[in-house]
Design an enzyme around this catalytic site. Structure first.
Site, short mmCIF file in Angstrom:
data_model
loop_
_atom_site.label_atom_id
_atom_site.label_comp_id
_atom_site.label_asym_id
_atom_site.label_seq_id
_atom_site.Cartn_x
_atom_site.Cartn_y
_atom_site.Cartn_z
CD GLU A 80 37.22 42.61 30.80
OE1 GLU A 80 37.77 43.23 31.97
OE2 GLU A 80 37.04 41.47 30.86
N GLY A 127 45.60 40.86 32.47
CA GLY A 127 46.42 40.26 33.25
C GLY A 127 47.85 40.39 32.81
CB SER A 129 46.55 45.55 32.31
OG SER A 129 46.93 44.32 31.79
CD GLU A 150 40.14 35.61 32.87
OE1 GLU A 150 39.27 35.46 33.77
OE2 GLU A 150 40.93 36.32 32.61
N GLY A 166 43.10 42.16 38.56
CA GLY A 166 44.24 42.02 39.77
C GLY A 166 44.18 43.19 40.42
CG ASN A 187 36.08 39.27 37.12
OD1 ASN A 187 35.94 38.41 37.83
ND2 ASN A 187 36.30 39.17 35.97
CD1 TRP A 188 37.89 41.01 43.55
CD2 TRP A 188 37.68 39.76 45.48
NE1 TRP A 188 38.25 41.84 44.56
CE2 TRP A 188 38.12 41.24 45.70
CE3 TRP A 188 37.56 38.79 46.39
CZ2 TRP A 188 38.21 41.56 46.91
CZ3 TRP A 188 37.64 39.12 47.67
CH2 TRP A 188 38.15 40.55 48.10
CE LYS A 189 40.05 38.40 35.57
NZ LYS A 189 40.97 38.53 34.42
CG HIS A 209 35.88 37.55 31.67
ND1 HIS A 209 36.86 36.83 31.30
CD2 HIS A 209 35.98 38.81 32.29
CE1 HIS A 209 37.94 37.81 31.62
NE2 HIS A 209 37.34 39.00 32.62
P1 13P Z 1 43.34 42.49 34.94
O1 13P Z 1 42.77 43.86 35.54
O2 13P Z 1 43.91 41.56 35.80
O3 13P Z 1 43.97 42.81 33.62
O4 13P Z 1 42.09 41.78 34.37
C1 13P Z 1 40.95 42.36 33.57
C2 13P Z 1 39.76 41.49 33.54
O5 13P Z 1 39.56 40.69 33.27
C3 13P Z 1 38.52 42.04 34.15
O6 13P Z 1 37.36 41.19 34.07
#
Ligand code: 13P
Length: 249
Positions: free
Chosen positions: A163, A169, A208, A95, A230, A10-12, A93
């Site tokens: 998640e 993150g 993570s 976020e 990430g 997931n590149w966000k 998600h």
């Molecule tokens: P990280 O791997 O950066 O912790 O992010 C996880 C995530 O939110 C994937 O959707």
């Protein structure tokens, strides 16, 4: 029941056209590991160029609107994402649940829109740190899953991603025991809703995940893959996770 491992980046809100070369490098890693299903959920602006360059990975979006068209300035429908070249879409998600105040009902409606437009779905759920500290993590996340799951959900087109919000993150992850308990409880929750179909549905871990911890996480019985932020942004960081999934069978 053996479930093919699913590793999704997931590149966000990361990536400009210059990073499509990185998509190509990740595509090559995926081509060398056909036993793993690998995909990248990209910013909408990269879906079409990535689709054109990728052979072995699927391309996903990170969100869609619940309507197929209409007066929703700035939003993208599942039909638009499909036309741009997406095969899949993340919904729910944390976020977006936090920043855009998306409710479980919104997430279920978005999942139905994605399904109507022939997109596979990665449905995200997860608890806050306060909910875990209060001892409610499994109950909260199972309730969230059942409230967000679209009617008729099937393993062929929907996967779940657990998640924990506090692990995203941050470099922190739950213990192996906590992941084991959570994924088992999510499988049980799915079984209560969709019966035996639950055994075929993939439940990913996200938060993570990286090259150092992927093998241990992917060895857990009910962990069927990973949703990676990430560590999915470069082939160098993402490759060890795909390799760990291949080695875990
Ligand atoms: P990280 O791997 O950066 O912790 O992010 C996880 C995530 O939110 C994937 O959707």
């Amino acid at each position: 029941m053996s479930r093919k491992k699913l590793i999704v980046g997931n590149w966000k809100m990361n990536g400009l056209l210059a990073q499509v070369a990185e998509v190509g490098a990740i595509d090559k890693v995926a081509a060398a590991h056909p036993g793993v299903e690998t995909g990248l959920c990209l910013p909408a602006t990269l879906i079409h160029p990535a689709r054109v360059s990728a052979r072995s990975i699927f391309i996903g979006a990170q969100d869609c609107h619940m309507a197929d068209s209409g007066a929703h300035t700035g939003c993208l429908s599942a039909a638009m994402l499909k036309e741009a070249g997406a095969d899949s879409c993340i919904v729910g998600h944390s976020e977006r649940r936090t920043d855009q105040h998306e409710s479980d009902d919104d997430v279920a409606a978005k999942a139905l829109a994605a399904r109507r437009n022939d997109l596979n779905i990665i449905l995200c759920v997860g608890e806050s740190e306060a909910q875990r500290d209060a001892g409610h993590a499994e109950a909260v996340v199972s309730d969230q899953l059942l409230a967000s799951l679209p009617d008729g959900a099937a393993a062929q087109w929907l996967s779940v991603a657990y998640e924990p919000i506090w692990a995203i993150g941050t470099g922190r992850t739950p213990t192996m025991e906590e992941v084991t308990r959570m994924h088992r409880s999510l499988r049980d929750a799915l079984r209560s809703r969709i019966g035996d179909e639950a055994d075929a549905m993939r439940i990913l871990y996200g938060g993570s995940m990286n090259g150092a911890n992927a093998a241990d996480l992917l060895a857990i019985a009910d962990v069927d893959g990973g949703l990676v932020g990430g560590a999915s942004l470069t082939a160098e960081k993402f490759a060890p996770i795909i390799q760990a999934a291949a080695a875990s069978g």
